[in-house]
Design a protein around this motif. Structure first.
Motif, PDB file in Angstrom:
ATOM      1  N   ALA A   1      -2.509   1.003   5.037  1.00  0.00           N
ATOM      2  CA  ALA A   1      -3.546   1.823   4.404  1.00  0.00           C
ATOM      3  C   ALA A   1      -3.083   3.264   4.257  1.00  0.00           C
ATOM      4  N   MET A   2      -2.401   3.784   5.282  1.00  0.00           N
ATOM      5  CA  MET A   2      -1.891   5.146   5.200  1.00  0.00           C
ATOM      6  C   MET A   2      -0.812   5.272   4.136  1.00  0.00           C
ATOM      7  N   VAL A   3       0.088   4.274   4.083  1.00  0.00           N
ATOM      8  CA  VAL A   3       1.142   4.290   3.060  1.00  0.00           C
ATOM      9  C   VAL A   3       0.519   4.250   1.660  1.00  0.00           C
ATOM     10  N   PHE A   4      -0.468   3.394   1.477  1.00  0.00           N
ATOM     11  CA  PHE A   4      -1.128   3.268   0.168  1.00  0.00           C
ATOM     12  C   PHE A   4      -1.775   4.594  -0.241  1.00  0.00           C
ATOM     13  N   CYS A   5      -2.494   5.222   0.690  1.00  0.00           N
ATOM     14  CA  CYS A   5      -3.163   6.488   0.370  1.00  0.00           C
ATOM     15  C   CYS A   5      -2.165   7.596   0.043  1.00  0.00           C
ATOM     16  N   LEU A   6      -1.056   7.647   0.791  1.00  0.00           N
ATOM     17  CA  LEU A   6      -0.033   8.646   0.513  1.00  0.00           C
ATOM     18  C   LEU A   6       0.629   8.409  -0.853  1.00  0.00           C
ATOM     19  N   CYS A   7       0.848   7.133  -1.180  1.00  0.00           N
ATOM     20  CA  CYS A   7       1.425   6.804  -2.489  1.00  0.00           C
ATOM     21  C   CYS A   7       0.495   7.241  -3.620  1.00  0.00           C
ATOM     22  N   ARG A   8      -0.805   6.988  -3.453  1.00  0.00           N
ATOM     23  CA  ARG A   8      -1.767   7.422  -4.477  1.00  0.00           C
ATOM     24  C   ARG A   8      -1.806   8.947  -4.570  1.00  0.00           C
ATOM     25  N   LEU A   9      -1.729   9.610  -3.419  1.00  0.00           N
ATOM     26  CA  LEU A   9      -1.771  11.069  -3.394  1.00  0.00           C
ATOM     27  C   LEU A   9      -0.579  11.663  -4.129  1.00  0.00           C
TER      28      LEU A   9
ATOM     29  N   VAL B   1      -3.588  -4.627  14.424  1.00  0.00           N
ATOM     30  CA  VAL B   1      -4.499  -3.776  13.649  1.00  0.00           C
ATOM     31  C   VAL B   1      -3.767  -2.525  13.157  1.00  0.00           C
ATOM     32  N   ALA B   2      -2.979  -1.914  14.047  1.00  0.00           N
ATOM     33  CA  ALA B   2      -2.262  -0.698  13.661  1.00  0.00           C
ATOM     34  C   ALA B   2      -1.193  -0.986  12.618  1.00  0.00           C
ATOM     35  N   LYS B   3      -0.489  -2.105  12.795  1.00  0.00           N
ATOM     36  CA  LYS B   3       0.664  -2.412  11.948  1.00  0.00           C
ATOM     37  C   LYS B   3       0.287  -3.008  10.602  1.00  0.00           C
ATOM     38  N   LEU B   4      -0.707  -3.899  10.599  1.00  0.00           N
ATOM     39  CA  LEU B   4      -1.036  -4.629   9.372  1.00  0.00           C
ATOM     40  C   LEU B   4      -2.242  -4.078   8.622  1.00  0.00           C
ATOM     41  N   LEU B   5      -2.971  -3.143   9.235  1.00  0.00           N
ATOM     42  CA  LEU B   5      -4.113  -2.528   8.550  1.00  0.00           C
ATOM     43  C   LEU B   5      -3.936  -1.010   8.416  1.00  0.00           C
ATOM     44  N   LEU B   6      -3.784  -0.324   9.560  1.00  0.00           N
ATOM     45  CA  LEU B   6      -3.726   1.137   9.534  1.00  0.00           C
ATOM     46  C   LEU B   6      -2.482   1.650   8.819  1.00  0.00           C
ATOM     47  N   LEU B   7      -1.301   1.150   9.186  1.00  0.00           N
ATOM     48  CA  LEU B   7      -0.056   1.637   8.575  1.00  0.00           C
ATOM     49  C   LEU B   7      -0.008   1.379   7.067  1.00  0.00           C
TER      50      LEU B   7
ATOM     51  N   TRP C   1      11.123   8.933  -2.351  1.00  0.00           N
ATOM     52  CA  TRP C   1       9.712   9.185  -2.083  1.00  0.00           C
ATOM     53  C   TRP C   1       9.087   8.054  -1.289  1.00  0.00           C
ATOM     54  N   ALA C   2       9.497   6.828  -1.574  1.00  0.00           N
ATOM     55  CA  ALA C   2       8.977   5.679  -0.825  1.00  0.00           C
ATOM     56  C   ALA C   2       9.352   5.795   0.647  1.00  0.00           C
ATOM     57  N   GLY C   3      10.605   6.192   0.918  1.00  0.00           N
ATOM     58  CA  GLY C   3      11.036   6.379   2.294  1.00  0.00           C
ATOM     59  C   GLY C   3      10.257   7.473   2.992  1.00  0.00           C
ATOM     60  N   LEU C   4      10.041   8.596   2.286  1.00  0.00           N
ATOM     61  CA  LEU C   4       9.281   9.703   2.856  1.00  0.00           C
ATOM     62  C   LEU C   4       7.864   9.270   3.218  1.00  0.00           C
ATOM     63  N   VAL C   5       7.224   8.541   2.310  1.00  0.00           N
ATOM     64  CA  VAL C   5       5.860   8.066   2.556  1.00  0.00           C
ATOM     65  C   VAL C   5       5.820   7.112   3.737  1.00  0.00           C
ATOM     66  N   PHE C   6       6.751   6.158   3.755  1.00  0.00           N
ATOM     67  CA  PHE C   6       6.741   5.157   4.822  1.00  0.00           C
ATOM     68  C   PHE C   6       6.908   5.790   6.197  1.00  0.00           C
ATOM     69  N   PHE C   7       7.901   6.672   6.338  1.00  0.00           N
ATOM     70  CA  PHE C   7       8.182   7.235   7.655  1.00  0.00           C
ATOM     71  C   PHE C   7       7.151   8.283   8.074  1.00  0.00           C
ATOM     72  N   THR C   8       6.546   8.963   7.105  1.00  0.00           N
ATOM     73  CA  THR C   8       5.429   9.857   7.443  1.00  0.00           C
ATOM     74  C   THR C   8       4.292   9.059   8.071  1.00  0.00           C
ATOM     75  N   ALA C   9       3.946   7.945   7.444  1.00  0.00           N
ATOM     76  CA  ALA C   9       2.873   7.096   7.974  1.00  0.00           C
ATOM     77  C   ALA C   9       3.284   6.447   9.289  1.00  0.00           C
ATOM     78  N   ALA C  10       4.541   6.004   9.372  1.00  0.00           N
ATOM     79  CA  ALA C  10       5.003   5.317  10.583  1.00  0.00           C
ATOM     80  C   ALA C  10       4.946   6.232  11.801  1.00  0.00           C
TER      81      ALA C  10
ATOM     82  N   ASP D   1       5.982  -1.386  18.576  1.00  0.00           N
ATOM     83  CA  ASP D   1       5.469  -2.635  17.986  1.00  0.00           C
ATOM     84  C   ASP D   1       4.611  -2.356  16.759  1.00  0.00           C
ATOM     85  N   ALA D   2       3.862  -1.271  16.799  1.00  0.00           N
ATOM     86  CA  ALA D   2       2.918  -0.962  15.725  1.00  0.00           C
ATOM     87  C   ALA D   2       3.590  -0.373  14.495  1.00  0.00           C
ATOM     88  N   THR D   3       4.859  -0.004  14.598  1.00  0.00           N
ATOM     89  CA  THR D   3       5.514   0.684  13.476  1.00  0.00           C
ATOM     90  C   THR D   3       6.826   0.052  13.025  1.00  0.00           C
ATOM     91  N   PHE D   4       7.500  -0.682  13.910  1.00  0.00           N
ATOM     92  CA  PHE D   4       8.823  -1.221  13.577  1.00  0.00           C
ATOM     93  C   PHE D   4       8.661  -2.557  12.848  1.00  0.00           C
TER      94      PHE D   4
END
Length: 249
Positions: A237-245, A229-235, A61-70, A97-100
């Motif tokens: 934040a998306m992973v965190f929200c998906l994990c909570r969901l 901004v994309a890598k250290l804030l947006l990504l 599930w962690a992998g699914l969340v990470f790559f969905t957000a990435a 750069d923003a995802t790797f």
């Protein structure tokens, strides 16, 4: 806060030591290159194979969340670049750069320090697919940016075969096959793998620090600010929200 410092402070202390050692000329380029090759081709694969055959599970599930957000961020950067009128040749590298992430040199030491072996077992899922998915995508995008008529399926096949020769990917996939077949790892071999693999966090961080010598921060700060901004804030934040969901811990 104290717990965070206990985890992070040693990591950045080793990075600083690598930077200073290379900057002061205590270890030259050839020495750093040798250490980097050892960490990438020997120590890290040993650590990942040992961890992957240790019997721990989880991480799907962690992998699914990470790559969905990435991939959401990757696509978002490409679309933003198109909106700004950037060429695919410019926005493609920015999207990578923003995802790797530095899942090996930085990720492994931090995860081991914070969560131990069980955390590393979960990280294995991300490491196994990280290069395969993101670098393959980036290679195809790069080739299409240079030649819009490129044969997409041929590019995809060549890219996947290239990534599969990566010793990190091979170590994780080998561990997966080994565990799936239920094969035992002899005690002497596991001890050898653990001894060599134990060098991974320190050597990787040291080499990471050394690689920063000569890095020109001022030259690319505009593009870097977007990817940071994309890598250290947006990504995250998306992973965190998906994990909570999904109700993940």
């Amino acid at each position: 806060m104290g717990q965070v410092l206990d985890v992070v402070a040693p990591v950045f202390a080793i990075i600083a030591a690598g930077f200073l050692a290379h900057w002061r000329g205590m270890i030259g380029k050839a020495g750093i290159a040798g250490l980097n090759s050892f960490a990438f081709a020997v120590a890290t694969p040993a650590l990942l194979f040992a961890s992957g055959t240790a019997g721990h599970s989880g991480g799907g599930w962690a992998g699914l969340v990470f790559f969905t957000a990435a991939f959401a961020v990757y696509g978002g950067v490409l679309l933003a670049g198109r909106w700004r009128g950037w060429s695919l040749r410019r926005s493609g590298p920015m999207a990578l750069d923003a995802t790797f992430g530095n899942t090996v040199m930085m990720g492994i030491p931090l995860i081991l320090a914070a969560y131990g072996q069980q955390g590393l077992s979960i990280l294995l899922v991300i490491i196994a697919l990280h290069s395969l998915l993101l670098l393959t995508t980036a290679t195809v995008v790069s080739e299409l940016a240079q030649n819009a008529q490129a044969r997409k399926w041929l590019l995809l096949r060549v890219s996947i075969l290239g990534v599969m020769r990566n010793p990190i990917v091979m170590a994780v996939l080998s561990a997966l096959v080994w565990s799936t077949l239920g094969l035992p790892v002899p005690d002497w071999l596991r001890r050898a793998l653990n001894l060599v693999g134990a060098a991974t966090p320190g050597v990787s961080l040291f080499c990471l620090g050394a690689s920063l010598v000569g890095f020109n921060l001022a030259a690319g700060w505009r593009q870097m600010s977007v990817t940071v901004v994309a890598k250290l804030l947006l990504l995250p934040a998306m992973v965190f929200c998906l994990c909570r969901l999904l109700g993940l811990s």
